[in-house]
Design an enzyme around this catalytic site. Structure first.
Site, mmCIF file in Angstrom:
data_model
loop_
_atom_site.group_PDB
_atom_site.id
_atom_site.type_symbol
_atom_site.label_atom_id
_atom_site.label_comp_id
_atom_site.label_asym_id
_atom_site.label_seq_id
_atom_site.Cartn_x
_atom_site.Cartn_y
_atom_site.Cartn_z
ATOM 1 N N ASP A 63 0.859 -1.192 0.000
ATOM 2 C CA ASP A 63 0.000 0.000 0.000
ATOM 3 C C ASP A 63 0.892 1.239 0.000
ATOM 4 O O ASP A 63 1.674 1.442 0.937
ATOM 5 C CB ASP A 63 -0.902 -0.027 1.241
ATOM 6 C CG ASP A 63 -1.796 1.192 1.327
ATOM 7 O OD1 ASP A 63 -2.471 1.490 0.336
ATOM 8 O OD2 ASP A 63 -1.790 1.861 2.375
ATOM 9 N N THR A 96 -3.125 5.135 -4.066
ATOM 10 C CA THR A 96 -2.060 5.894 -3.370
ATOM 11 C C THR A 96 -0.705 5.695 -4.045
ATOM 12 O O THR A 96 0.117 6.597 -4.035
ATOM 13 C CB THR A 96 -1.971 5.471 -1.892
ATOM 14 O OG1 THR A 96 -1.906 4.053 -1.816
ATOM 15 C CG2 THR A 96 -3.168 5.945 -1.109
ATOM 16 N N THR A 97 -0.476 4.521 -4.632
ATOM 17 C CA THR A 97 0.784 4.290 -5.361
ATOM 18 C C THR A 97 0.706 4.984 -6.715
ATOM 19 O O THR A 97 1.667 5.627 -7.145
ATOM 20 C CB THR A 97 1.032 2.772 -5.543
ATOM 21 O OG1 THR A 97 0.873 2.123 -4.284
ATOM 22 C CG2 THR A 97 2.426 2.507 -6.060
ATOM 23 N N ASP A 398 -9.147 -0.149 2.329
ATOM 24 C CA ASP A 398 -9.089 0.343 0.945
ATOM 25 C C ASP A 398 -10.356 -0.043 0.176
ATOM 26 O O ASP A 398 -10.904 0.761 -0.581
ATOM 27 C CB ASP A 398 -7.858 -0.226 0.218
ATOM 28 C CG ASP A 398 -6.584 0.535 0.579
ATOM 29 O OD1 ASP A 398 -6.662 1.412 1.459
ATOM 30 O OD2 ASP A 398 -5.520 0.255 -0.002
#
Length: 530
Positions: A63, A96-97, A398
């Site tokens: 994550d 998020t990445t 998530d």
């Protein structure tokens, strides 16, 4: 004389821009280094990172927000990328990445444009225009979805879970996340979901397959057994109390010297009477289960108070965390009681059953059959070890965020690099219409968007150049939902493969990444102050 004046004016107009360029390039390189560190974690075939802290704590995750949050980044511009992933986490919960990799690719293109001599303000303005145009293109591509269409919601939650360590359990966790979010939606505010209404309780033991939702309350703690009190209560009347069931103490440190046995006996007798009076008031309200808030300064209950409570057949659950009180009172539809004088029957919650249940090595407390229960739900997450348990919790969070995105903005978009390639193609065509530097900048940013499909292919062990070239060709032929199927190792229609994500995740990633890059571009000096 005229020649001297001309030389003076030239000398005045000369400005040394070398330092400004050095600061700008230093910032860009630092931010790109952070971006490259998480790039290998992108996509379903992305690698995991093992994070080891100085205290010996180990976390295994892919994550982006968790990895960057745990990294000790010192350079100010690089810290902005850490904050960027946090912003994406709070805005959309997923991607998020992606947002950090995208920012890194845009910064790389900015570096090339700056080297070519284009002014940062021109690049920044072109980036702003590109962002606005991208959101329009993505919105036009999106497919509307209804909350009644449970299958589409489950598909988008599964896509989010496919890139996690616990991806093999997505068939269980995805429907669980969808049901949890749909059960807490308030009909008065159908577009808003507060994830604080979903409580995730972790319990070591079993496997991730044993994870399930509980319509009621779950506590990872035991009932107080100190004086042989009840451990199961039917037709429970529950009070949440925020005061101590122990003798009052003075505000300042004082010592009371007792010289005679009669005085000592009198103190103990008074103490017992104090307890009895308190417990009589509690019993008079009809209460038979007490949830006691954890106290910071001293114990909320003493052995003697537990003895009297057990005698009165009142079940005691102590050390309820302060931040859980709001969730507990909302679920039980009761009011927290801050003083014994305010103890009344109307402030109590009602449930069919409160019981202590054995689970693995330990025990948990379950409150079920709550009358007039608030719109909340509890999820009990199981795992064979602490690392799996923590990662399962993060993955479930998530998935919940993805479903929340679909509740607030009800549009789905294809995954697998399809929207980025389509954006790149349409922005490339739009750049040809623009004039001057703007067109050149937009063309560069269009190329930067190809980093997502390129990285997806690279992380899946495919030939990225061949895959991205074929992908471009398919999109040029009008197949806008063609994307990289990393499982089959080829390009397929991603919508048919059920790889979908909320529109909000992609638009939020592009908007936040461009904002961050524009901010880094505008910095031309770092001033350190004491």
């Amino acid at each position: 004389m005229a020649a001297t004046a001309l030389m003076a004016s030239k000398a005045e107009s000369f400005v040394d821009n070398k330092r400004k360029e050095d600061v700008r390039f230093s910032n860009i390189n630092s931010a790109r280094a952070v971006s490259d560190s998480v790039r290998t974690s992108l996509g379903p075939k992305g690698m995991d990172k093992m994070i080891s802290s100085a205290s010996g704590e180990v976390i295994i995750t892919n994550d982006g927000a968790t990895i960057l949050n745990k990294m000790e980044v010192l350079q100010p511009a690089a810290k902005m990328l850490v904050e960027l992933s946090k912003s994406q986490d709070s805005a959309a919960g997923d991607g998020t990445t992606t947002v950090v990799v995208l920012a890194g690719a845009l910064l790389k293109e900015c570096q090339t444009l700056l080297t070519a001599g284009i002014h940062p303000s021109v690049i920044s303005d072109a980036l702003h225009q590109t962002c606005a145009k991208s959101v329009d293109i993505l919105t036009a591509m999106a497919v509307p979805v209804e909350l009644t269409d449970r299958d589409s919601l489950v598909k988008s939650a599964s896509t989010s879970l496919n890139s996690k360590v616990v991806s093999q359990h997505s068939a269980l966790l995805a429907p669980l996340a969808v049901d949890a979010v749909l059960s807490v939606i308030d009909p008065a505010k159908p577009d808003v979901v507060d994830l604080r209404d979903i409580k995730i309780v972790k319990k070591l033991g079993g496997t991730v397959d044993d994870t399930h939702k509980v319509k009621g309350l779950v506590f990872d703690k035991k009932v107080s057994h100190a004086a042989g009190g009840p451990t199961r209560m039917e037709n429970a009347k529950i009070a949440v109390i925020q005061f101590h069931i122990s003798p009052p103490k003075t505000d300042i440190e004082q010592i009371i010297a007792v010289s005679e046995y009669t005085q000592m006996d009198r103190i103990l007798k008074e103490e017992r009477n104090y307890y009895k009076r308190m417990i009589e008031k509690i019993k008079a309200s009809g209460c038979n289960v007490l949830l006691i808030q954890k106290s910071i300064l001293r114990d909320a209950v003493t052995d003697l108070s537990l003895f009297y409570l057990a005698k009165a057949k009142i079940m005691v659950i102590k050390d309820v965390e302060r931040d859980e009180i709001e969730f507990v009172t909302k679920t039980l539809n009761c009011l927290p009681i801050a003083n014994i004088e305010h103890f009344r029957a109307e402030k109590l919650g009602h449930a069919d059953l409160v019981e202590e249940a054995s689970l693995g090595d330990g025990k948990i407390l379950k409150i079920t059959g709550i009358k007039d229960m608030g719109r909340t739900i509890s999820v009990l997450v199981r795992g064979s070890n602490q690392l799996v348990l923590d990662e399962a919790e993060r993955s479930l969070h998530d998935a919940l965020c993805v479903v929340r995105c679909l509740v607030s903005k009800r549009f789905l978009i294809a995954g697998g690099g399809a929207p980025e390639i389509e954006l790149s193609r349409q922005l490339g065509d739009w750049a040809k219409v623009l004039h001057g530097m703007e067109g050149h900048c937009v063309k560069s940013f269009a190329e930067a968007l190809e980093v997502i499909p390129y990285t997806l292919a690279e992380n899946a062990g495919l030939n990225p150049i061949a895959i991205v070239t074929e992908l471009r060709n398919k999109h040029a032929q009008g197949e806008i939902n063609s994307g990289i199927n990393v499982r089959k190792g080829q390009i397929t229609d991603i919508l048919e493969e059920n790889v979908v994500q909320p529109l909000l995740v992609t638009t939020s990633a592009i908007t936040l990444a461009t904002e961050c890059v524009r901010m880094i571009l505008k910095i031309d000096d770092i001033v350190t102050v004491r």
